[in-house]
Scaffold this motif. Sequence first.
Motif, PDB file in Angstrom:
ATOM      1  N   LEU A   1      13.590 -11.747 -13.698  1.00 46.10           N
ATOM      2  CA  LEU A   1      13.041 -11.281 -12.699  1.00 46.10           C
ATOM      3  C   LEU A   1      12.591 -10.267 -12.169  1.00 46.10           C
ATOM      4  CD1 LEU A   1      12.243 -13.624 -10.083  1.00 46.10           C
ATOM      5  CD2 LEU A   1      15.195 -13.155  -9.605  1.00 46.10           C
ATOM      6  N   TYR A   2      11.647 -10.080 -11.632  1.00 46.42           N
ATOM      7  CA  TYR A   2      10.921  -9.374 -10.837  1.00 46.42           C
ATOM      8  C   TYR A   2      10.177  -9.695  -9.546  1.00 46.42           C
ATOM      9  CZ  TYR A   2       8.529  -4.131  -9.735  1.00 46.42           C
ATOM     10  OH  TYR A   2       8.599  -3.125  -9.162  1.00 46.42           O
ATOM     11  N   THR A   3      10.938  -9.171  -8.781  1.00 43.55           N
ATOM     12  CA  THR A   3      10.328  -9.419  -7.113  1.00 43.55           C
ATOM     13  C   THR A   3      10.097  -7.646  -6.560  1.00 43.55           C
ATOM     14  OG1 THR A   3      12.568  -9.521  -5.923  1.00 43.55           O
ATOM     15  CG2 THR A   3      11.909 -11.761  -6.620  1.00 43.55           C
ATOM     16  N   CYS A   4       9.113  -8.750  -6.141  1.00 46.61           N
ATOM     17  CA  CYS A   4       7.991  -7.069  -5.341  1.00 46.61           C
ATOM     18  C   CYS A   4       8.529  -6.646  -4.022  1.00 46.61           C
ATOM     19  CB  CYS A   4       6.768  -7.353  -4.911  1.00 46.61           C
ATOM     20  SG  CYS A   4       5.538  -6.987  -6.464  1.00 46.61           S
ATOM     21  N   GLY A   5       9.408  -5.726  -3.393  1.00 48.10           N
ATOM     22  CA  GLY A   5      10.105  -5.461  -1.975  1.00 48.10           C
ATOM     23  C   GLY A   5       9.693  -4.674  -1.613  1.00 48.10           C
TER      24      GLY A   5
ATOM     25  N   GLU B   1       3.178   1.479  -9.864  1.00 41.73           N
ATOM     26  CA  GLU B   1       4.541   1.408  -9.859  1.00 41.73           C
ATOM     27  C   GLU B   1       5.164   0.559 -10.088  1.00 41.73           C
ATOM     28  OE1 GLU B   1       4.916   1.800  -5.317  1.00 41.73           O
ATOM     29  OE2 GLU B   1       4.095   4.071  -4.951  1.00 41.73           O
ATOM     30  N   CYS B   2       4.794  -0.991  -9.647  1.00 44.22           N
ATOM     31  CA  CYS B   2       6.025  -2.265  -9.954  1.00 44.22           C
ATOM     32  C   CYS B   2       5.054  -2.376 -11.947  1.00 44.22           C
ATOM     33  CB  CYS B   2       4.796  -3.146  -9.150  1.00 44.22           C
ATOM     34  SG  CYS B   2       5.694  -3.061  -7.200  1.00 44.22           S
ATOM     35  N   SER B   3       3.998  -1.538 -12.417  1.00 41.69           N
ATOM     36  CA  SER B   3       3.993  -2.141 -13.262  1.00 41.69           C
ATOM     37  C   SER B   3       5.104  -1.513 -14.051  1.00 41.69           C
ATOM     38  CB  SER B   3       2.423  -1.620 -14.382  1.00 41.69           C
ATOM     39  OG  SER B   3       1.868  -3.010 -14.253  1.00 41.69           O
TER      40      SER B   3
ATOM     41  N   MET C   1      13.849  -5.606  -8.187  1.00 42.13           N
ATOM     42  CA  MET C   1      13.203  -5.793  -6.539  1.00 42.13           C
ATOM     43  C   MET C   1      13.003  -3.910  -6.953  1.00 42.13           C
ATOM     44  SD  MET C   1      13.855  -6.515  -2.763  1.00 42.13           S
ATOM     45  CE  MET C   1      13.881  -8.372  -2.767  1.00 42.13           C
ATOM     46  N   ASN C   2      11.616  -3.641  -7.025  1.00 42.70           N
ATOM     47  CA  ASN C   2      11.382  -2.854  -6.399  1.00 42.70           C
ATOM     48  C   ASN C   2      11.115  -1.963  -5.198  1.00 42.70           C
ATOM     49  OD1 ASN C   2       9.141  -4.300  -5.821  1.00 42.70           O
ATOM     50  ND2 ASN C   2       7.923  -1.856  -5.596  1.00 42.70           N
ATOM     51  N   ILE C   3      11.577  -0.363  -4.432  1.00 38.17           N
ATOM     52  CA  ILE C   3      11.703  -0.445  -3.290  1.00 38.17           C
ATOM     53  C   ILE C   3      10.142   0.878  -3.727  1.00 38.17           C
ATOM     54  CG2 ILE C   3      12.047   1.446  -1.446  1.00 38.17           C
ATOM     55  CD1 ILE C   3      14.159  -0.597  -1.644  1.00 38.17           C
TER      56      ILE C   3
ATOM     57  N   ASN D   1      -3.234  -6.529 -10.454  1.00 32.65           N
ATOM     58  CA  ASN D   1      -4.280  -4.789 -10.765  1.00 32.65           C
ATOM     59  C   ASN D   1      -2.450  -5.069 -11.691  1.00 32.65           C
ATOM     60  OD1 ASN D   1      -5.320  -5.383  -9.332  1.00 32.65           O
ATOM     61  ND2 ASN D   1      -5.917  -3.958  -8.046  1.00 32.65           N
ATOM     62  N   GLU D   2      -1.652  -5.697 -11.345  1.00 30.47           N
ATOM     63  CA  GLU D   2       0.007  -5.400 -12.284  1.00 30.47           C
ATOM     64  C   GLU D   2      -0.762  -6.507 -13.285  1.00 30.47           C
ATOM     65  OE1 GLU D   2       3.803  -6.445 -10.941  1.00 30.47           O
ATOM     66  OE2 GLU D   2       2.961  -5.884  -8.638  1.00 30.47           O
ATOM     67  N   ILE D   3      -0.988  -7.075 -13.801  1.00 25.71           N
ATOM     68  CA  ILE D   3      -1.109  -7.992 -15.084  1.00 25.71           C
ATOM     69  C   ILE D   3      -2.425  -6.633 -15.722  1.00 25.71           C
ATOM     70  CG2 ILE D   3      -2.318 -10.123 -15.694  1.00 25.71           C
ATOM     71  CD1 ILE D   3      -1.872 -11.646 -13.803  1.00 25.71           C
TER      72      ILE D   3
ATOM     73  N   PRO E   1      -4.625  -7.819  -4.342  1.00 23.63           N
ATOM     74  CA  PRO E   1      -5.065  -7.246  -5.412  1.00 23.63           C
ATOM     75  C   PRO E   1      -4.077  -6.802  -6.029  1.00 23.63           C
ATOM     76  CG  PRO E   1      -5.443  -5.269  -3.904  1.00 23.63           C
ATOM     77  CD  PRO E   1      -4.530  -6.683  -2.823  1.00 23.63           C
ATOM     78  N   HIS E   2      -1.864  -6.412  -5.440  1.00 22.48           N
ATOM     79  CA  HIS E   2      -1.415  -6.199  -5.785  1.00 22.48           C
ATOM     80  C   HIS E   2      -0.948  -6.835  -7.813  1.00 22.48           C
ATOM     81  CE1 HIS E   2       2.021  -3.237  -6.496  1.00 22.48           C
ATOM     82  NE2 HIS E   2       2.632  -4.744  -6.399  1.00 22.48           N
ATOM     83  N   HIS E   3      -0.928  -7.547  -7.213  1.00 26.06           N
ATOM     84  CA  HIS E   3       0.122  -9.023  -8.682  1.00 26.06           C
ATOM     85  C   HIS E   3      -1.583  -9.260  -9.594  1.00 26.06           C
ATOM     86  CE1 HIS E   3       3.537 -10.776  -6.434  1.00 26.06           C
ATOM     87  NE2 HIS E   3       3.416  -9.506  -6.734  1.00 26.06           N
TER      88      HIS E   3
HETATM   89 ZN   LIG Z   1       5.040  -4.968  -6.356  1.00 26.92          ZN
END
Ligand SMILES: [Zn+2]
Length: 460
Positions: A24-28, A207-209, A64-66, A236-238, A232-234
């Motif tokens: 599970l990944y959640t954007c922090g 960062e998240c990718s 969860m990223n920072i 662009n992650e994909i 755009p965040h998710h």
């Molecule tokens: Zn993120």
Amino acid sequence: MRFFNTLTRRLEEFREIEKGAIGLYTCGPTVYDYPHVGNYRSYVFEDLVKRFFLFSGFRVRHVMNITDIDDKTIRKANELGVPLAEVTQKYIDAFHVDLRTLNILPAEVYPRATRHIPEMLDLIARLLAKGFAYEKDGSVYFSIERFKEYGRLANIDRESLKPGVAADADEYEKESIQDFVLWKGKKPGEPSWPAPFGEGRPGWHIECSAMSMKYLGPHFDIHMGGVDNIFPHHENEIAQSECANGETFVNYWLHCQHLVVDNRKMSKSLGNFYTLADLLGRGHDPMAVRYLLISTHYRKLLNFTFAGLEMANQALNRIKNFVFSLKNVNSSGGATLEISVLLADAEAAFAKNMADDFNVSGALGAFFDAIHAVNQKMNDLSREDAAAVLAYIERLNTVLGVLEKSGQAELDAEIEELIRRREQARKQKDFAQADVIRAELKKQGVTLLDTPDGVKWKKE
Ligand SMILES: [Zn+2]
């Protein structure tokens, strides 16, 4: 279990990749300011989902990223005239305090962007090598034209894209979809790192990718965030992850709707902008805040009002009064079948509702129906019945998380867990995180002793 997958825009039955376990990944948070209560709606919802998976017997690996470097954090540091790390550390510490206050279970890892620059450089180099990215004036951009699936998550018509136009901002509107930036060439007044394509710093999306890949692998189960993260965040992650790895990035995308205050968008200029500290400063119970945030279905707009917060508080008081009555039951007579059947039915109804796209109203309804039914029989209950009801409440509270921990065993388990996390942080040389945990333990009156058999602890 089934829930709404933003990617396919329909309810889907959940199937995990590895049996019994979930990545599970959640954007922090972007740590340039205190989060507001709308941000916490997402974090509390994500916690509810994670808790329900745990309740259902899954192992959950949660990352969860920072975001401690991006346009906003740099702007804030420059405004204050202090180093970036000083600004971000302050808000990281505050964030961890808020998570505990809202009874949000800690993630396994809180990776920070500034500590994962090599992973990002590697990812960008792979995108360049495969022809999905290009260099221009010292920056690197992702070419949206090259990825045929671009726009699928946010349901964007490919006709509206403007490929070939390179844009530098981390955040932009759906109306101007261009090639987004992976690496930003060095600018005066900005921190920078050396890179094969020129000194600079990462864009937000890479960062998240990079961090999800490091801690969860190239393909994992669930990615969550607020609806404002979809584009755009998710999106662009994909694009970054799937083009680099040549495989599906995430199976299920869950997004939590916005929160408004008195039916208006929360904003500082309207004077209706609240941080968690603002609400606690007005004397509100953090558990009432949590209750209010989870009690509206995650795909519906939540209208935050102080009347609503008061009602959440009353609902909590009903549970607490009920618990108090149960603890005072003193008749002998053994457990009765009637109560055990009632509790089993109520728990099944609770779980069934939660498993249906996290229908929390239905789940809470089942919970309060059981309270009502038991209250009718309070005078006939035996001690054993009361203990069974209390155990039922404790089990459901492992999902809801709205009642404060009461038992010593539970408190001790939490301390052990914090110590384990501190050891883990030290092993990963995340000393700042280790210090945050030590300070938290100290606040709880716990002293740590390093012994040959590992870390022991004692309570003052
Ligand atoms: Zn993120």
